[in-house]
Motif scaffolding. Structure first.
Motif, short mmCIF file in Angstrom:
data_model
loop_
_atom_site.label_atom_id
_atom_site.label_comp_id
_atom_site.label_asym_id
_atom_site.label_seq_id
_atom_site.Cartn_x
_atom_site.Cartn_y
_atom_site.Cartn_z
N ASP A 1 37.37 31.39 0.37
CA ASP A 1 37.25 32.08 1.48
C ASP A 1 36.41 31.02 2.52
OD1 ASP A 1 37.02 34.55 3.33
OD2 ASP A 1 35.01 33.82 3.31
N GLU A 2 36.77 31.12 3.86
CA GLU A 2 36.31 29.90 4.67
C GLU A 2 34.71 30.47 4.96
OE1 GLU A 2 36.51 29.01 9.38
OE2 GLU A 2 37.99 30.13 8.28
N ASN A 3 34.49 31.58 4.77
CA ASN A 3 32.97 31.80 4.92
C ASN A 3 31.99 31.44 3.75
OD1 ASN A 3 33.03 33.13 7.56
ND2 ASN A 3 33.68 34.83 6.76
N TRP A 4 32.61 31.57 2.69
CA TRP A 4 32.01 31.08 1.45
C TRP A 4 31.93 29.61 1.68
CZ3 TRP A 4 29.19 32.20 -2.86
CH2 TRP A 4 29.28 31.33 -3.82
N LEU A 5 33.01 29.04 1.85
CA LEU A 5 32.94 27.49 1.84
C LEU A 5 31.96 26.92 2.80
CD1 LEU A 5 36.62 26.88 1.29
CD2 LEU A 5 34.93 26.65 -0.19
N ILE B 1 28.39 27.38 1.62
CA ILE B 1 28.19 26.12 0.65
C ILE B 1 28.13 24.92 1.51
CG2 ILE B 1 28.82 24.57 -1.08
CD1 ILE B 1 30.37 27.26 -2.21
N ALA B 2 28.77 24.49 2.44
CA ALA B 2 28.78 23.35 3.19
C ALA B 2 27.41 23.06 4.27
CB ALA B 2 30.15 23.25 4.36
N ASP B 3 27.11 24.28 4.71
CA ASP B 3 25.93 24.44 5.55
C ASP B 3 24.63 24.50 4.64
OD1 ASP B 3 27.61 24.24 7.61
OD2 ASP B 3 27.38 26.53 8.07
N LYS B 4 24.78 24.44 3.43
CA LYS B 4 23.83 24.39 2.19
C LYS B 4 22.83 25.69 2.61
CE LYS B 4 23.77 19.82 1.27
NZ LYS B 4 23.80 18.68 1.45
N LYS B 5 23.36 26.72 3.27
CA LYS B 5 22.77 28.29 3.46
C LYS B 5 22.41 28.77 1.95
CE LYS B 5 23.93 28.69 8.04
NZ LYS B 5 24.12 29.16 9.08
N ILE B 6 23.28 28.46 0.89
CA ILE B 6 23.13 28.91 -0.26
C ILE B 6 22.96 27.58 -1.30
CG2 ILE B 6 24.16 31.35 0.14
CD1 ILE B 6 26.61 30.31 -1.37
N ASP B 7 22.40 27.97 -2.42
CA ASP B 7 22.37 26.97 -3.29
C ASP B 7 23.80 26.26 -3.69
OD1 ASP B 7 22.17 25.17 -5.69
OD2 ASP B 7 20.73 26.59 -6.77
N PRO B 8 23.84 25.06 -3.58
CA PRO B 8 25.37 24.20 -3.90
C PRO B 8 25.80 24.72 -5.17
CG PRO B 8 23.96 22.73 -2.66
CD PRO B 8 23.22 24.21 -3.16
#
Length: 75
Positions: free
Chosen positions: A28-32, A35-42
């Motif tokens: 999913d684009e939002n999930w990716l 992760i890319a924006d480092k809003k959640i733990d990579p």
């Protein structure tokens, strides 16, 4: 809570349904973006990949049971 016994094929179908849903999240684009924006733990991406791997392994084990049962019924 009612305890309903599931047949091996029903268990396999449930695992498959879960696998497809989790796979959709992983792609999913939002999930990716999270992760890319480092809003959640990579590491979350790694954990999700691990879930898919272990679910796939569990499905393989159940598939063997379903296959044996199917072959026995076919005889």
């Amino acid at each position: 809570m009612t305890n309903i016994a599931m047949s091996p094929i029903e268990i396999l179908q449930e695992f498959n349904s879960c696998y497809l849903k989790i796979q959709a999240i992983a792609q999913d684009e939002n999930w990716l973006l999270l992760i890319a924006d480092k809003k959640i733990d990579p590491e979350a991406a790694t954990h999700l990949g691990d879930v898919l791997h272990y679910l796939d392994q569990a499905m393989g084990c159940v598939e063997e049971v379903v296959e044996v049962k199917f072959n026995q019924e076919a005889k």
